[in-house]
Design a protein around this motif. Sequence first.
Motif, PDB file in Angstrom:
ATOM      1  N   ASP A 275     -23.836  -3.836 -85.406  1.00 40.39           N
ATOM      2  CA  ASP A 275     -23.078  -4.957 -84.864  1.00 40.39           C
ATOM      3  C   ASP A 275     -22.080  -4.431 -83.838  1.00 40.39           C
ATOM      4  N   GLU A 276     -21.516  -5.383 -83.090  1.00 39.10           N
ATOM      5  CA  GLU A 276     -20.757  -5.069 -81.873  1.00 39.10           C
ATOM      6  C   GLU A 276     -19.652  -4.024 -82.083  1.00 39.10           C
ATOM      7  N   VAL A 277     -18.999  -4.038 -83.260  1.00 38.87           N
ATOM      8  CA  VAL A 277     -17.848  -3.152 -83.466  1.00 38.87           C
ATOM      9  C   VAL A 277     -18.280  -1.688 -83.544  1.00 38.87           C
TER      10      VAL A 277
ATOM     11  N   ALA B 129     -19.736   4.010 -81.399  1.00 37.80           N
ATOM     12  CA  ALA B 129     -19.922   5.308 -82.060  1.00 37.80           C
ATOM     13  C   ALA B 129     -21.304   5.870 -81.767  1.00 37.80           C
ATOM     14  N   TYR B 130     -22.330   5.006 -81.759  1.00 37.72           N
ATOM     15  CA  TYR B 130     -23.689   5.508 -81.512  1.00 37.72           C
ATOM     16  C   TYR B 130     -23.869   5.917 -80.066  1.00 37.72           C
TER      17      TYR B 130
ATOM     18  N   GLU C 109     -13.533  -0.800 -76.399  1.00 41.54           N
ATOM     19  CA  GLU C 109     -13.469  -1.802 -77.470  1.00 41.54           C
ATOM     20  C   GLU C 109     -14.342  -2.997 -77.098  1.00 41.54           C
ATOM     21  N   PRO C 110     -14.883  -3.727 -78.071  1.00 38.24           N
ATOM     22  CA  PRO C 110     -15.590  -4.963 -77.734  1.00 38.24           C
ATOM     23  C   PRO C 110     -14.629  -5.956 -77.088  1.00 38.24           C
TER      24      PRO C 110
ATOM     25  N   ILE D  77     -18.038  -2.221 -74.275  1.00 33.87           N
ATOM     26  CA  ILE D  77     -17.911  -1.142 -75.247  1.00 33.87           C
ATOM     27  C   ILE D  77     -18.161   0.214 -74.607  1.00 33.87           C
ATOM     28  N   TYR D  78     -18.527   0.239 -73.311  1.00 30.30           N
ATOM     29  CA  TYR D  78     -18.998   1.503 -72.744  1.00 30.30           C
ATOM     30  C   TYR D  78     -17.858   2.464 -72.431  1.00 30.30           C
ATOM     31  N   PHE D  79     -16.831   1.992 -71.692  1.00 25.96           N
ATOM     32  CA  PHE D  79     -15.741   2.889 -71.333  1.00 25.96           C
ATOM     33  C   PHE D  79     -14.408   2.193 -71.551  1.00 25.96           C
TER      34      PHE D  79
END
Lengths: 122, 179, 93
Positions: A66-68, A72-73, B24-25, B31-33
């Motif tokens: 999920d988005e959160v 990490a991956y 952060e989303p 979420i990339y940078f």
Amino acid sequence: MDGVIIAMIVLIAISSFFIALGCIGLHRFPDVYTRLHAATKTTTFGMIFFSAAVILFGLWRFFEADEVNKGAYLTLIGHTLVALILLLITNPTGAHAIARAARRSGIKPEQAVIDEFEEVEP
Amino acid sequence: MLTFLVTFIGVLLLYLLLVLGSGEPGGTLGIYFAVEEIVAGVVLSLLAAVVSRMLLGKGENDVIGKPANIVVKPAIFIVYLFPFIIAMAFANIDVAFRVITGKIRPGIVRIKPRLRTNLARTVLANSITLTPGTLTVDVDDRTGDFFIHWIFVKDTRTDQEKMREVCGGFPEWARRVAE
Amino acid sequence: MTFTEFNILIIGVAVMAVGMIVAIVRLLFGPTSPDRIVALDTVNTLVVGMMIGLGAYHEEVIFIDIAIVYAVLSFVTTLVIAKYMEGSKEEVN
């Protein structure tokens, strides 16, 4: 079974095969130069396939998470790529350094049919 | 100036690969940078480029200092990866065969690839180490001759023939990539 | 036994661990010092590979960060030992 798991099994099987052969080659070959052949090439090649398996694993988890947790991956994939690039650059360079040091400290290749380094040695 | 720019972009790309996935989303770049990481990366890359400008790009055989090389050489390098990976796969099958059967006929031979720049010699030496049956032992800095440990020596008559047997088309590739 | 993506990774790591033991035997009994360095270089590569595998298994990125630093440090170690050896003439037995 999932397609991703089959692909990972194939990649890790190839990498394990070559890594095992490299370690056996350390005992099977007669002198340091032939051992370098076995150790350098096979472990580098095996590491490419192992990293490919880890990257595939990371990608798969990235799409399932999920988005959160996705960040990490992505970091896992990026850092694995950096480690792989480092290994690809440093392994042959290190092998070259060892071979050169061995030759300059006077170790002759065993069972050699030709040695053109003799002519220039001081 | 050009060396400065190339170093800056190279270091920044490596940094971006290391901080991939730090955002952060719902952030500016998803979420990339993270924005802070990008700012820190630009500052660090500028610093690295300033420091390395004193070390890189010196001498008449400089490769990255020429404007035409900036786009062409990385593209050629990416094309070069394909024959390289094929040769590497053959190299490993070859070594696997020799580990299992124990059939070796080793020797050290001398080849004359006549490469001028240090970068081209590095590319060729590392390529030779990872391709079938050969391992670079030493390089003569003055003449550019390579001493190569060959795990199964074939009988050859001329130098040209020997070079083709040892490293195939790799000297031409090294010349195209880095000269 | 069922294959999940996690225990495949552990199998890969286990093969590397066994290979590492085999390489350490060469490290202990290698007749000349270059033989020992070759074995040490192999062990270093395998340690990096094991750290990558374990990092993926535990889903902890910090393992792979350490693997990167370890790869750089082991490369420098290899170069320093090789440079040190270049000066010494060794008796071959």
